[in-house]
Design a protein around this motif. Sequence first.
Motif, PDB file in Angstrom:
ATOM      1  N   ILE A  48       0.832  -1.202   0.000  1.00  0.00           N
ATOM      2  CA  ILE A  48       0.000   0.000   0.000  1.00  0.00           C
ATOM      3  C   ILE A  48       0.867   1.252   0.000  1.00  0.00           C
ATOM      4  N   TRP A  85       2.129   1.722  -3.426  1.00  0.00           N
ATOM      5  CA  TRP A  85       0.994   2.015  -4.299  1.00  0.00           C
ATOM      6  C   TRP A  85       0.551   3.471  -4.139  1.00  0.00           C
ATOM      7  N   PRO A  93      -7.197   1.471  -0.118  1.00  0.00           N
ATOM      8  CA  PRO A  93      -6.676   0.800  -1.322  1.00  0.00           C
ATOM      9  C   PRO A  93      -7.422  -0.471  -1.709  1.00  0.00           C
ATOM     10  N   TRP A 109      -7.854  -0.402  -5.711  1.00  0.00           N
ATOM     11  CA  TRP A 109      -6.895  -0.905  -6.690  1.00  0.00           C
ATOM     12  C   TRP A 109      -7.444  -2.055  -7.525  1.00  0.00           C
TER      13      TRP A 109
END
Length: 408
Positions: A22, A25, A149, A153
Amino acid sequence: MAQKPVKKVVLAYSGGLDTSIILKWLQTEYGAEVVTFTADLGQGEEIEPARAKALAAGVKPENIFIEDVREEFVRDFVFPMFRANTVYEGQYLLGTSIARPLIAKRQIEIARQVGADAVSHGATGKGNDQVRFELGYYGLEPDITVIAPWREWDFKSREALLEFAEKHQIQITKDKRGEAPFSVDANLLHSSSEGKVLEDPAVEAPEFVHMRTIAPEDAPDQPTIITIDFEKGDPVAIDGVAMSPATLLTKLNELGRDNGIGRLDLVENRFVGMKSRGVYETPGGTILLAAHRGIESITLDRGAMHLKDELMPKYASLVYNGFWFSPEREMLQAAIDYSQTKVSGQVRVKLYKGNVTVIGRTSPYSLYDQDLVTFEEGKVAYDHRDAGGFIKLNALRLRVLAKRDQRG
């Protein structure tokens, strides 16, 4: 993605695989500066390595927050909850639920400190924790941007996550390359295990799942007897030795572990609507709950005690569902705390092979009057004949109903 640009985000960061992915990301997808917050809640694992992992991921040293919050956790969250004798769905002592508002609170405080415009967590889109984190964020900072997330995602599998980690040179320990047998969350109050080998509720949990307690059948053949002192509803000493909140709970955990106390295999109702099977271990909390009810039994008036028991399920649902910072939880807390003003004294507890038994309780504020309850002739005036009128008055409506039914 969030609808407005994010410049700086505070991430609840454990240093594990998921939050490490994360972190990267957030940097790659949002182009955001990431601030990490790692809380020592007594999970029993070394948390300092999270600093090195965050540094390796490009986080500035001044943006890495690693804090020991064990005392605050027990004093300001666990103990207030236990004053209410809080149990969710009759069994669960809410070990995971009660940790989330503290993490959310510190994330918001750090966001204000560093000028961040967003916060983020690693909770999945199926569980309760996403709700608990985000209700906490919004309850403290209503206009904060929240990045979740797992709801955003495009990763569809664990393999995709691992490929992302390897592409960005995120360290992956060997045991993370295969399928984990179950997932674990732990803090000073409890450990919880869910998923994989535990998903079938018909199958007994393997012994290796348990990490906080020995099996009751392996516990000592001789009982352990301790005393716990209470002041205004909170435990303050064990066997006469005064302790801080976190130290005291740690000691109770040790005693519970050694006597096989605090195991729970539960199918619960999640706030998001599904049922979930989990294996929980709350050794110290199980002892504390029994002891607290023991001291309340001689210090609380019947009306106050029964009202507390009626309010408790509502309080438990608020904690479980993430409404710690809600006005209704605070209202209930005020009533509960008021009830505890005379809940002081000492409880003697026997620990034996998974069982907690209160075997004695004393208090300078005791409402127990031996002269009133004795079968012998007491010193206090109690006319047995008064009971007859008491019973007839309470039976009046029943007699009226019975006469009507006889007529019909």
